[in-house]
Design an enzyme around this catalytic site. Structure first.
Site, short mmCIF file in Angstrom:
data_model
loop_
_atom_site.label_atom_id
_atom_site.label_comp_id
_atom_site.label_asym_id
_atom_site.label_seq_id
_atom_site.Cartn_x
_atom_site.Cartn_y
_atom_site.Cartn_z
N ASP A 134 0.84 -1.19 0.00
CA ASP A 134 0.00 0.00 0.00
C ASP A 134 0.88 1.25 0.00
OD1 ASP A 134 -2.32 1.82 0.77
OD2 ASP A 134 -3.29 -0.13 0.93
N HIS A 149 -3.68 6.04 3.41
CA HIS A 149 -4.45 4.87 3.00
C HIS A 149 -3.96 3.58 3.66
CE1 HIS A 149 -5.95 1.81 0.09
NE2 HIS A 149 -6.91 2.68 -0.16
N SER A 152 -11.28 -0.60 -1.09
CA SER A 152 -10.03 -0.61 -0.33
C SER A 152 -10.27 -0.91 1.14
CB SER A 152 -9.32 0.74 -0.45
OG SER A 152 -8.72 0.89 -1.70
#
Length: 675
Positions: free
Chosen positions: A78, A118, A407
């Site tokens: 990620d 994220h 996600s």
């Protein structure tokens, strides 16, 4: 899709083997699509326990430990992680940064809008252990930063990260990332297949390009990985009630909550420009506006400055959109669809009454943005299953944030897989994938219609059912491929039925509803003793004269004692209506009369071409290329301008024809010619 030069970084023999398997495709640009909602105070995230996490904590593994992910290594590819976050310090073990080429996988910080959060959010859902508790709080987190500033990365960095995860012998691997190209042969999809073959349970997001069909993107197209779509946990959704009619509101990120307790007038604010509102009595009212002319932020701020109580903006196109304000504004604002906005506008003009806001509880609905399948060419069913992906609270650098996207769905499944692996260390990735799918709950839409397999896969994950299952059926979905539809055909699939319990299990199939299109040849009832398994045939007889170019899909119902297992199936007739062209990019080269292009053709093309037009007049200039019987997959070619043209901006239109269907993609390109 962006092309780069050939890979120059030496990533080691295993990476080179993976890249060779992936045919040394050029790099795609990977991006993340999430919608942030500010959380000032962390609530207990309801999505973590919505899938049954708390309800199975009392179960012990073979060493007598409660199910917390203890001893399980979870890799996260990620944007990195804030490993100093108080809720993640215990879980973080090690990592590598493939963007900066060092061993510090910290999130991008101090770059304003290019800063990232994220990966930290994903990690919290899986293994937060502090103020927030993730699904597997005692799991060991291995972090691979393959997406840099702005959440951008390339095929090389992601495949290199997959290789490192394999070297680190992680048990579970989460990739909440992707590109919007629906093809099974994309590099990361093939690399994930290799990772699963090596013993890793790979989990990936299905994409955020819904609600249209064929929108699943790589690596969600991986055959062996678990591809996860997004559903809603239990949520309170604001509705506007006007003249006994209800309008579902989609709050704009950055606006205030819709906690309105009184009744209000609604007025037509046109496009929300200052001049539109100047002569209106706006104070204390809800202002209805049409999208366009100025930004969402300007519309809401103009209404606030005039004393508006709230703002509704209806779309000017028949598409789903999500809006975000550039700065926080302390009045509620929301989006309406084009159809609902126009209906409300007619109502306020025809009948003057007051509007009020009511809150309705909603749960287990498929998120509009969740990408749909099936996969082109292989006709695989994707997503494999669903998990909560709307309003998911989790960790970010400096605090907590609520996000939505597939996600957010994927780490719910990665955390669940970690608990299953802890309880069943000998289970293979295929067994864990099948068990999660076999025990998922089929969801229905607001009209009580069951979502299709290419929308929800086997359904929404349920840990309680998974941990109390007596059986594993694999494969957990049946893809019968392509048929002609013009003659009688027979298709057969072998599935393995495994009794994983300590008691005998009796298996039966429900008789499917009668169909003019197909007949099923299903096994007679049978019984397996404890820990026994067997192979059975599922036969499909396809009758004559099917509707052409269609997708046929549904569910077979199997009973294992009192347990019910839904098995998705799918087949297509001839060439269904998938987009004949998925991606296209064109760029100039050092040779002034030569351009280079890349195109992805999911099924190849009977005819492919690129037409060049003047940008301002759209006058045809010439065909850059025309090819008959173009191969499927990614094509990279050079084309030569056939005549000298003047420097300027042009529009290149790539088109592909296959089995009577034609699609096109256009791109603006600047061509500079020597004087």
């Amino acid at each position: 899709m962006k092309s780069k030069n050939k890979i120059t970084q030496n990533n080691g023999a295993q990476t080179q083997q993976l890249l060779n398997t992936c045919q040394l495709f050029p790099s795609y640009t990977y991006e993340l699509e999430v919608n942030p909602i500010k959380v000032k105070q962390l609530h207990k995230p309801n999505s973590i326990n919505y899938i049954g996490t708390d309800a199975i904590r009392h179960i012990k593994d073979k060493n007598g430990n409660r199910l917390t992910g203890k001893g399980i290594k979870v890799g996260i590819i990620d944007t990195g992680i804030d490993y100093n976050h108080v809720d993640l310090r215990k879980a973080y073990v090690k990592g590598f940064d493939f963007i900066d080429q060092d061993q510090d996988p910290m999130e991008t910080k101090g770059l304003g809008p290019l800063s990232t959060f994220h990966g930290t959010h994903v990690a919290g859902v899986i293994a937060a252990n502090g103020k927030m508790t993730g699904i597997a709080p005692d799991a060991e987190i291995y972090v691979y930063r393959a997406l840099g500033p702005g959440g951008i990365g390339t095929t090389e960095t992601i495949i290199t990260a997959i290789e490192q995860a394999m070297k680190d012998n992680v048990d579970i691997l989460n990739l909440s990332l992707g590109v919007s190209i629906n093809g099974p042969d994309l590099p990361t999809s093939l690399a994930l297949d290799k990772a699963v073959e090596s013993g890793i349970v790979a989990v990936t997001s299905n994409g955020n390009a819904g609600p249209e069909i064929w929108t699943v993107g790589s690596p969600g197209t991986s055959e062996r990985a678990i591809s996860v779509g997004a559903s809603t946990p239990e949520l309170e959704i604001p509705y506007l009630q006007y003249d006994r009619q209800l309008f579902r509101l989609k709050p704009i990120v950055g606006s205030a909550p819709w906690n309105l307790t009184r009744s209000y007038d609604i007025i037509d604010g046109k496009h929300g420009k200052k001049e539109d509102l100047a002569n209106l009595s706006v104070d204390g009212k809800i202002v209805l506006m049409k999208r366009g002319d100025i930004t969402f932020t300007e519309k809401v701020m103009n209404a606030k400055n005039q004393g508006a109580r709230a703002v509704l903006i209806f779309n000017n196109e028949d598409i789903e959109i999500t809006a975000q304000l550039e700065t926080e504004i302390d009045i509620p604002a929301a989006i309406l669809t084009k159809a609902e906005g126009e209906r409300l506008l007619r109502l306020i003009k025809d009948k003057q009454t007051l509007a009020k806001i009511i809150q309705k509880k909603e749960e287990d609905l498929l998120a509009d943005f969740s990408s749909r399948g099936p996969v082109t060419y292989t006709w695989d069913i994707k997503p494999d299953l669903l998990a909560p992906g709307v309003a998911i609270e989790s960790t970010v650098p400096g605090g907590y944030l609520a996000l939505q996207g597939t996600s957010m769905s994927a780490p719910h499944v990665a955390g669940a897989a970690a608990l299953l692996k802890q309880a069943n260390p000998d289970f293979s990735p295929a067994q864990i994938k099948a068990l999660l799918m076999n025990t998922s709950i089929l969801l229905q839409d607001e009209d009580s219609q069951t979502y299709k397999p290419f929308e929800q896969g086997a359904g929404r994950i349920d840990l309680v059912r998974a941990f109390h299952s007596n059986s594993i059926i694999q494969p957990a979905s049946l893809k019968y491929g392509k048929i002609s539809g013009s003659k009688f055909e027979e298709k057969t699939k072998l599935i393995t039925v495994e009794n994983i319990s300590d008691e005998p299990v009796h298996y039966t199939f429900s008789t499917p509803p009668r169909s003019d299109a197909i007949n099923w040849d299903l096994p007679m009832p049978f019984t397996l003793g404890p820990k026994q398994k067997t192979k059975i045939k599922i036969g499909l007889e396809v009758k004559d004269e099917h509707k052409q170019n269609q997708i046929f899909n549904g569910y077979l119902t199997m009973h294992a004692n009192s347990q019910t297992i839904q098995i998705p199936y799918l087949y297509v007739v001839n060439e269904p209506n998938y987009p004949r062209i998925m991606a296209f990019s064109l760029e100039t080269t050092k040779q002034t009369d030569v351009v280079k292009y890349e195109v992805y053709l999911p099924g190849g093309a009977d005819e492919f071409g690129i037409a060049l037009f003047e940008a301002d007049t759209f006058q045809f200039v010439e065909f850059l290329d025309v090819v008959k019987n173009m191969k499927r997959g990614l094509v990279t070619k050079k084309a030569k301008l056939k005549r000298k043209i003047h420097s300027g901006v042009y529009i290149a239109v790539a088109f592909a024809k296959k089995e009577g269907k034609e699609d096109y993609v256009e791109q603006v390109v600047e061509i500079n010619q020597p004087q």
